[in-house]
Enzyme design. Structure first.
Site, mmCIF file in Angstrom:
data_model
loop_
_atom_site.group_PDB
_atom_site.id
_atom_site.type_symbol
_atom_site.label_atom_id
_atom_site.label_comp_id
_atom_site.label_asym_id
_atom_site.label_seq_id
_atom_site.Cartn_x
_atom_site.Cartn_y
_atom_site.Cartn_z
ATOM 1 N N TYR A 118 0.674 -1.089 0.027
ATOM 2 C CA TYR A 118 -0.250 -0.134 -0.019
ATOM 3 C C TYR A 118 0.994 0.903 0.070
ATOM 4 O O TYR A 118 1.775 1.182 0.932
ATOM 5 C CB TYR A 118 -0.915 0.027 1.218
ATOM 6 C CG TYR A 118 -1.755 1.420 1.284
ATOM 7 C CD1 TYR A 118 -3.082 1.441 0.685
ATOM 8 C CD2 TYR A 118 -1.124 2.511 2.139
ATOM 9 C CE1 TYR A 118 -3.637 2.522 0.964
ATOM 10 C CE2 TYR A 118 -1.709 3.519 1.998
ATOM 11 C CZ TYR A 118 -3.137 3.576 1.494
ATOM 12 O OH TYR A 118 -3.661 4.862 1.705
ATOM 13 N N GLU A 206 -3.745 7.703 -3.966
ATOM 14 C CA GLU A 206 -3.655 6.228 -3.306
ATOM 15 C C GLU A 206 -3.159 5.312 -4.333
ATOM 16 O O GLU A 206 -3.899 5.126 -5.397
ATOM 17 C CB GLU A 206 -4.847 5.909 -2.445
ATOM 18 C CG GLU A 206 -4.706 4.745 -1.461
ATOM 19 C CD GLU A 206 -6.197 4.692 -1.048
ATOM 20 O OE1 GLU A 206 -6.970 4.316 -1.600
ATOM 21 O OE2 GLU A 206 -6.155 4.457 0.515
#
Ligand code: GDP
Ligand code: MN
Length: 402
Positions: A118, A206
């Site tokens: 991530y 993101e």
């Protein structure tokens, strides 16, 4: 403002972020052509909606079937899966129960994943800095990771005076357990992502997952960008990426009239002047046991027409079971508000209780206009009284007792 994954990837690619090759498609034929053009033997068909959780999402017409992200191994399967997704409604954790109709799919070259990581950047309000968040727990929602294993999130706050430096990027790459040539690939990607964030006035970028492939490449497999609406005027090319079909119809309509409106889940519509007062009004509604249906700031210098438009927007929302108008007339005059409310209430069928609290300039005149209208308006003297009255009126309408 939000954009689709494929648009975010195209922007990031321009900043040197490695992404798989892909092509957007609006029809099954376009999807097939895209797969043929991309070549290879594995493709990913990805539903494009402004919501995450697509992989684990389900289509309303096939609840036990596969999700909104599918790995397929033939051009005909690309076509078939694209056809199934297009015009179907995808429900994910982020869409709410109603889901979103898929109108575009993204066809991407498939890749063999070794690790899912991530990587996110956002503005941290506590430090007022762009903060990089990274985690080895990729592919799942970062909120889940933060709730259960917060120690697995690495955070690096960036001083705006220096910007993100390569040592920051290396710190993150090492924190993600990368080594060898993956480190330099990740550094390039992180530096590019940060430049995109700053230059495009993003509020969130993101990448989840950021993957390491079995060939050792570091690739952004998903991408999400949110932009700061207040800076959009500087970026007409980003504004052009807007997909109105993905936006809340009431919020779009409100924006066209210069109203600050946000749809919420409750049943009490609010019309307030000033953002601070609007927040306080929502708080006090909650304090009295109600739930606001919206945030609406009609602004300081609203005209009668604007007030009427605002009122119509609230009434158009089928969730609304009661309305609270809370106006402090400073620059705004109470009689103008009253005229707008009366005009709109006459025009539409006022089917729910309406509580009005007016205070400030021309308050007596405003109250007189409301009384003379003959409309069933409940007048309130102060904020707590108004909240109390609207919550009670909605409760009465539920029990049928008047
Ligand atoms: P989201 O569910 O909306 O966040 O959509 P993502 O783009 O993150 O896709 C969900 C999942 O699909 C990813 O976490 C991957 O595990 C998987 N996925 C996406 N692209 C590929 C690919 O090219 N190859 C493989 N094997 N899996 C993929
Ligand atoms: Mn994702």
């Amino acid at each position: 403002m939000n954009i689709h994954e494929y648009q975010a990837k195209a922007l990031l690619r321009d900043y040197g972020v490695a992404v798989p090759n892909g092509c957007v498609a609006f029809t099954a034929q376009e999807a097939e052509d895209a797969a043929t053009q991309l070549g290879g033997s594995v493709w990913v068909v990805k539903s494009q909606i402004h919501a995450g959780g697509r992989g684990a999402g389900r289509f309303t017409n096939d609840l036990t079937g596969p999700g909104g992200v599918r790995v397929v191994k033939s051009v005909s399967d690309v076509r078939r899966n694209a056809a199934q997704m297009l015009a179907s409604v995808l429900v994910t954790k982020q869409t709410g129960a109603a889901g979103r109709e898929v109108k575009r799919v993204y066809i991407e070259e498939g890749c063999a994943i070794e690790r899912e990581l991530y990587l996110g950047m956002l503005i941290d309000r506590n430090t007022s800095r762009i903060t990089v968040m990274a985690s080895t727990e990729g592919g799942m929602e970062i909120e889940e990771v933060a709730a259960h294993t917060p120690d697995k999130i690495l955070k690096v706050a960036i001083d705006p005076a220096t910007g993100l430096q390569s040592f920051h990027a290396r710190q993150i790459a090492f924190g993600l357990g990368l080594s060898g040539k993956q480190v330099s690939a990740a550094v390039r990607l992180i530096v590019g992502m940060y430049r995109a964030f700053v230059e495009l006035d993003a509020s969130i970028v993101e990448i989840n997952p950021l993957v390491v492939t079995t060939a050792g490449d570091v690739l952004a497999l998903d991408a999400k960008i949110n932009f700061d609406d207040n800076a959009l005027f500087r970026h007409p090319s980003i504004e052009a990426l807007r997909d109105e079909a993905e936006e809340d119809a009431a919020e779009l309509e409100a924006a066209k009239h210069g109203l600050n409106y946000v749809t919420l889940d409750g049943n009490i519509g609010c019309m307030v002047n000033g953002a601070g007062l609007a927040m306080a009004t929502m708080d006090i509604i909650k304090l009295y046991g109600g739930e606001p249906a919206n945030f609406l700031d009609v602004g300081g210098g609203a005209t009668r027409e604007r007030v009427a438009t605002a009122f119509r927007l609230i009434l158009d929302d089928p969730k609304v079971e009661g309305i609270l108008v809370n106006i402090f007339g400073g620059i705004m005059r109470c009689d103008v508000i009253a005229e707008g409310v009366v005009a709109a209430a006459r025009e539409v069928d006022l089917r729910v209780p309406l509580v009005v609290r007016l205070e400030g300039t021309n308050v007596e005149l405003g109250k007189q206009i409301l009384r003379d209208s003959g409309l069933p308006i409940l007048s309130a003297d102060h904020l707590a009284d108004a909240a109390d009255k609207v919550v009670a009126a909605v409760a009465r309408s539920h029990t049928g007792v008047q």
